[in-house]
Design a protein around this motif. Structure first.
Motif, short mmCIF file in Angstrom:
data_model
loop_
_atom_site.label_atom_id
_atom_site.label_comp_id
_atom_site.label_asym_id
_atom_site.label_seq_id
_atom_site.Cartn_x
_atom_site.Cartn_y
_atom_site.Cartn_z
N ILE A 48 -30.67 47.49 84.16
CA ILE A 48 -29.31 47.74 84.63
C ILE A 48 -28.98 49.19 84.32
CG2 ILE A 48 -26.88 47.09 84.51
CD1 ILE A 48 -29.39 44.68 83.09
N THR A 49 -28.67 49.95 85.35
CA THR A 49 -28.40 51.37 85.17
C THR A 49 -27.07 51.60 84.46
OG1 THR A 49 -27.35 51.56 87.33
CG2 THR A 49 -29.72 51.98 87.22
N THR A 50 -26.95 52.76 83.85
CA THR A 50 -25.71 53.21 83.22
C THR A 50 -25.28 54.50 83.90
OG1 THR A 50 -26.22 52.19 81.08
CG2 THR A 50 -24.69 54.05 81.06
N HIS A 51 -23.98 54.66 84.08
CA HIS A 51 -23.47 55.80 84.83
C HIS A 51 -22.40 56.54 84.04
CE1 HIS A 51 -25.45 54.47 88.60
NE2 HIS A 51 -25.41 53.32 87.95
N ARG A 52 -22.52 57.83 83.97
CA ARG A 52 -21.58 58.67 83.24
C ARG A 52 -20.30 58.84 84.05
NH1 ARG A 52 -22.75 64.32 81.88
NH2 ARG A 52 -20.51 64.43 82.03
N SER A 53 -19.26 59.31 83.39
CA SER A 53 -18.03 59.67 84.07
C SER A 53 -18.23 60.98 84.84
CB SER A 53 -16.89 59.85 83.07
OG SER A 53 -16.64 58.64 82.37
N GLU A 54 -17.52 61.11 85.95
CA GLU A 54 -17.54 62.32 86.75
C GLU A 54 -16.10 62.78 86.97
OE1 GLU A 54 -20.18 63.89 87.64
OE2 GLU A 54 -21.83 62.44 87.58
N TYR A 55 -15.95 64.04 87.28
CA TYR A 55 -14.63 64.56 87.62
C TYR A 55 -14.33 64.28 89.09
CZ TYR A 55 -14.20 67.06 83.19
OH TYR A 55 -14.09 67.37 81.86
N ARG A 71 -15.38 56.78 85.89
CA ARG A 71 -16.68 56.11 85.94
C ARG A 71 -16.65 55.15 87.11
NH1 ARG A 71 -18.75 53.57 80.48
NH2 ARG A 71 -20.56 53.22 81.80
N ARG A 72 -17.45 55.45 88.12
CA ARG A 72 -17.44 54.63 89.33
C ARG A 72 -18.16 53.30 89.13
NH1 ARG A 72 -15.73 57.78 93.53
NH2 ARG A 72 -15.89 60.05 93.27
N ARG A 73 -19.09 53.26 88.18
CA ARG A 73 -19.83 52.02 87.92
C ARG A 73 -19.83 51.72 86.42
NH1 ARG A 73 -22.81 50.27 92.38
NH2 ARG A 73 -23.06 51.83 94.02
N PRO A 74 -18.71 51.26 85.90
CA PRO A 74 -18.69 50.86 84.49
C PRO A 74 -19.31 49.48 84.33
CG PRO A 74 -16.57 50.44 85.48
CD PRO A 74 -17.41 51.07 86.56
N GLY A 75 -19.41 49.01 83.09
CA GLY A 75 -19.74 47.61 82.87
C GLY A 75 -21.19 47.28 82.66
N THR A 76 -22.03 48.26 82.31
CA THR A 76 -23.45 47.98 82.13
C THR A 76 -23.70 46.88 81.11
OG1 THR A 76 -24.11 50.22 82.78
CG2 THR A 76 -25.66 48.97 81.42
N VAL A 77 -23.04 46.95 79.97
CA VAL A 77 -23.25 45.95 78.91
C VAL A 77 -22.80 44.58 79.39
CG1 VAL A 77 -22.54 45.22 76.61
CG2 VAL A 77 -23.14 47.61 77.03
N ALA A 78 -21.63 44.52 80.03
CA ALA A 78 -21.12 43.23 80.52
C ALA A 78 -22.02 42.64 81.59
CB ALA A 78 -19.70 43.42 81.05
N VAL A 79 -22.51 43.49 82.50
CA VAL A 79 -23.40 43.00 83.55
C VAL A 79 -24.70 42.49 82.94
CG1 VAL A 79 -24.78 43.70 85.55
CG2 VAL A 79 -22.40 44.45 85.35
#
Length: 317
Positions: A48-55, A71-79
């Motif tokens: 499951i990928t993790t995504h950083r915050s962007e401006y 963060r457009r794709r949060p929730g890595t741990v929950a997923v």
């Protein structure tokens, strides 16, 4: 069992794949649909990928804009937890240096430990879109080796502030990334091998490659890695070609070469559907050759390619 144990005890080339968390505000059902479509091929683990915050910039009117972090794709741990609970399969969330402080990484480790998830893929991650060169967060890490050392310290009961845990649990095991065609920021292939060996020496149990389309480059990379004393499994990362635009986009985005035979056949195609068929057929041949050489696992990148990956898996597993 850890990922390394799962693939080494499998007896044949294992199957695994990577998914992205859903976009912010959307359902997890599409993630489940992807897994359901590939479950029959017995995935040994799911990344499951993790995504950083962007401006991002929000228009306020009168020519004014407000800059916000998103963060457009949060929730890595929950997923990861949801997949683990629903399917009982080993899940491997990504951990990044990029966009995260050591304290935030520690919170992630704590959450995963509470959930009983103990496999990771430790990565530096890409630079942010607004950055000219990779820049860590204040107090953060510039290299995956530094993040791996934090995981090691956590396994040994030491927090990032140097204090000791009163209770330790099952230690984390982790894999890392590698690049058969050289990381774009590396000065030369030898430097890449040096850092992969360093990751192994720190504690990485396996490495997953950047996607590639020329098996000979993978074989040559593995041979050089073995000569350099790298003994961990090196897992091929695979993604079928899907659209004609990918002929120019993939080399630009991932810094990989496309074999001339593949490009020639794709350029003959009149539609993206035809290119997709060429990509699937190429990928099937690619996977069969890799399996004939006894690779420990094939790891598929499924983003925008789930149907293609399913066809390839059906043909080779």
């Amino acid at each position: 069992m850890s990922v390394a144990d799962l693939i080494q005890n499998n007896g044949r080339t294992a199957f695994s794949f990577e998914i992205l968390p859903p976009l912010k505000g959307t359902s997890i059902d599409k993630v489940y649909d992807t897994i359901d479509s590939l479950l029959e091929y017995d995935p040994k683990y799911i990344n499951i990928t993790t995504h950083r915050s962007e401006y991002v910039y929000k228009e306020l009117g009168n020519g004014l804009y407000q800059r916000n972090r998103l963060r457009r794709r949060p929730g890595t741990v929950a997923v990861a937890a949801a997949i683990h609970n629903k399917y009982g399969v080993c899940v491997v969330p990504h951990m990044l240096c990029s966009g995260f402080t050591p304290e935030e990484s520690e919170y992630m480790l704590l959450d995963l430990q509470f959930l009983g998830i103990t496999d990771l893929l430790v990565l530096r991650g890409d630079k942010a879109r607004h950055q000219q060169v990779f820049t860590p967060e204040p107090g953060g890490y510039s290299h995956a080796t530094e993040l791996a050392e934090q995981v090691n310290n956590f396994n040994n009961g030491i927090f990032v502030d140097g204090s000791e845990m009163t209770v330790t649990n099952t230690p984390f095991s982790y894999g890392v990334a590698c690049y058969p065609e050289k990381h774009e920021e590396s000065p030369n292939p030898e430097s890449d091998l040096y850092w992969l060996k360093r990751k192994q020496d720190i504690g990485a149990q396996y490495a997953v490659t950047q996607l590639f389309y020329d098996n000979q480059k993978y074989f040559a990379f593995v041979e050089k890695a073995r000569q350099a004393g790298i003994t961990i499994p090196i897992i091929p990362g695979i993604k079928p070609l899907r659209r004609k635009a990918h002929i120019s986009l993939l080399p630009k985005t991932f810094k990989v070469d496309l074999p001339e035979d593949l490009v020639r056949e794709a350029m003959k195609c009149e539609t993206d559907e035809d290119v997709n068929r060429v990509g699937i057929e190429w990928c099937i041949c690619q996977c069969r050759e890799l399996m004939a050489h006894g690779v420990p696992s094939l790891h598929f990148y499924t983003a925008s390619a789930v149907d293609s990956v399913r066809e390839v898996a059906a043909a080779v597993y």
